[in-house]
Design a protein around this motif. Structure first.
Motif, PDB file in Angstrom:
ATOM      1  N   THR A  39       0.860  -1.187   0.000  1.00 56.31           N
ATOM      2  CA  THR A  39       0.000   0.000   0.000  1.00 56.31           C
ATOM      3  C   THR A  39       0.894   1.235   0.000  1.00 56.31           C
ATOM      4  N   SER A  40       0.348   2.335  -0.443  1.00 60.04           N
ATOM      5  CA  SER A  40       1.103   3.577  -0.516  1.00 60.04           C
ATOM      6  C   SER A  40       1.629   3.975   0.864  1.00 60.04           C
ATOM      7  N   ILE A  81     -12.315   0.652   3.831  1.00 59.47           N
ATOM      8  CA  ILE A  81     -11.323   1.710   4.054  1.00 59.47           C
ATOM      9  C   ILE A  81     -11.596   2.394   5.385  1.00 59.47           C
ATOM     10  N   GLU A  82     -10.532   2.897   5.989  1.00 57.36           N
ATOM     11  CA  GLU A  82     -10.674   3.712   7.184  1.00 57.36           C
ATOM     12  C   GLU A  82     -11.356   5.025   6.792  1.00 57.36           C
ATOM     13  N   LYS A  83     -12.300   5.478   7.602  1.00 55.23           N
ATOM     14  CA  LYS A  83     -12.990   6.725   7.292  1.00 55.23           C
ATOM     15  C   LYS A  83     -12.055   7.930   7.397  1.00 55.23           C
ATOM     16  N   GLU A  84     -11.079   7.824   8.275  1.00 53.65           N
ATOM     17  CA  GLU A  84     -10.149   8.927   8.472  1.00 53.65           C
ATOM     18  C   GLU A  84      -8.720   8.401   8.559  1.00 53.65           C
ATOM     19  N   TRP A 130      -7.908   8.183  -2.133  1.00 54.83           N
ATOM     20  CA  TRP A 130      -6.580   7.556  -2.026  1.00 54.83           C
ATOM     21  C   TRP A 130      -6.691   6.191  -1.373  1.00 54.83           C
ATOM     22  N   ALA A 131      -7.443   6.099  -0.284  1.00 55.44           N
ATOM     23  CA  ALA A 131      -7.595   4.825   0.423  1.00 55.44           C
ATOM     24  C   ALA A 131      -8.288   3.791  -0.460  1.00 55.44           C
ATOM     25  N   THR A 132      -9.262   4.237  -1.241  1.00 52.74           N
ATOM     26  CA  THR A 132      -9.965   3.321  -2.145  1.00 52.74           C
ATOM     27  C   THR A 132      -9.017   2.752  -3.195  1.00 52.74           C
ATOM     28  N   HIS A 133      -8.075   3.561  -3.669  1.00 55.07           N
ATOM     29  CA  HIS A 133      -7.061   3.052  -4.607  1.00 55.07           C
ATOM     30  C   HIS A 133      -6.261   1.915  -3.968  1.00 55.07           C
ATOM     31  N   VAL A 178     -15.933  -0.863   0.401  1.00 50.80           N
ATOM     32  CA  VAL A 178     -15.687  -0.370  -0.961  1.00 50.80           C
ATOM     33  C   VAL A 178     -15.658  -1.481  -2.011  1.00 50.80           C
ATOM     34  N   LEU A 179     -15.286  -2.710  -1.621  1.00 51.89           N
ATOM     35  CA  LEU A 179     -15.212  -3.821  -2.564  1.00 51.89           C
ATOM     36  C   LEU A 179     -15.626  -5.110  -1.861  1.00 51.89           C
ATOM     37  N   VAL A 180     -16.160  -6.040  -2.645  1.00 54.91           N
ATOM     38  CA  VAL A 180     -16.610  -7.314  -2.086  1.00 54.91           C
ATOM     39  C   VAL A 180     -16.006  -8.458  -2.886  1.00 54.91           C
TER      40      VAL A 180
END
Length: 209
Positions: A39-40, A81-84, A130-133, A178-180
Motif C-alpha cells: 500500500t502507498s 477503508i478507514e474513514k479517516e 486515495w484509500a480506495t485506490h 468499498v469492494l466485495v
C-alpha cells in the motif's frame, strides 16, 4: 509459468457450490495475503471483514442486487477503508515501524512529519479516494492468491455500500465498505467455468521500449 497457468484457470465465478467450504488454512492464507499487500507509504488504510454466516450472507445478497454469489460462497470478504487517515493513524503506523525495525527517531521523525503535513492538507474526500485506490491493490493481490491456491472468487463493485455498512455495523469500526470478494469453490454446473478466457492479444496490450 505456474502463476500464469493459475491466472488462466481463474475466472469470475458466477455460481458457487454452497456445500463446499474453504478449509480454515485457506482462509488464513487469504487473510495473510491481505495483510501483506503493498500500500502507498505502507500505511494500510484498510481492514478486511471475513464473513461465514449464511443468514448474514443472505442479507448482504439483497444489498448486492440479488447476486447469488454472495449467499452461495463459502466466505464473503468485504474490503473496507478507514474513514479517516489523520495524525493519530500515521503516528500509530510509525510506532509499528519503530517496534519492528528499531529505527531511530532521528530517521523516522522527518518522514512522519512530512506525511502528517501532506495528509493534513488533503480533504476528507481526497483521503478516501486515495484509500480506495489501496483497496484495489488489495483486491488484485487476493485474486492472484486465490488463483494460485485454486480458490474460486468473484470481484464485485456491484453492491450498495451504505446498506453493507449498516448490516455489518461498520460505523463502530470507523470503516466504509468499498469492494466485495465472495470466495469458495465453483459449482459443477457453472457454465462459465468452461468458457475460454477472452483477452486482447498480448502485442496489443504490452509496449516494450
Amino acid at each position: 509459468m505456474k502463476s500464469v497457468k493459475a491466472l488462466k484457470w481463474r475466472y469470475a465465478t458466477k455460481k458457487f457450490d454452497p456445500n463446499s467450504i474453504l478449509p480454515a488454512e485457506k482462509v488464513e492464507i487469504l487473510k495473510k495475503a491481505f495483510n501483506l499487500t503493498a500500500t502507498s507509504y505502507g500505511l494500510q488504510p484498510l481492514k478486511l471483514v471475513v464473513i461465514q454466516d449464511k443468514e448474514l450472507q443472505g442479507e448482504l445478497e439483497q444489498a448486492s442486487f440479488g447476486q447469488k454469489q454472495i449467499s452461495t460462497a463459502s466466505h464473503v470478504m468485504v474490503i473496507c477503508i478507514e474513514k479517516e487517515v489523520g495524525e493519530n493513524f500515521i503516528e500509530n503506523y510509525f510506532k509499528y515501524v519503530k517496534e519492528i525495525r528499531n529505527t531511530p527517531d532521528s530517521i523516522l521523525h522527518p518522514f512522519k512529519e512530512s506525511l502528517i503535513g501532506d495528509f493534513g492538507k488533503k480533504t476528507l474526500d481526497e483521503v478516501r479516494i486515495w484509500a480506495t485506490h489501496q483497496a484495489y491493490l488489495v483486491l488484485g493481490t487476493l485474486l492472484t492468491v486465490c488463483a494460485v491456491e485454486e480458490i474460486d472468487s468473484c470481484p464485485m463493485e456491484g453492491f450498495e455500500p451504505e446498506k453493507y455498512d449498516s448490516i455489518l455495523e461498520l460505523d463502530k469500526y470507523n470503516l466504509r465498505s468499498v469492494l466485495v470478494l465472495p470466495v469458495g469453490y465453483r459449482a459443477k454446473d457453472d457454465f462459465f467455468a468452461e468458457l475460454k478466457k477472452v483477452r486482447r492479444p498480448l502485442e496489443e496490450t504490452v509496449i516494450e521500449i
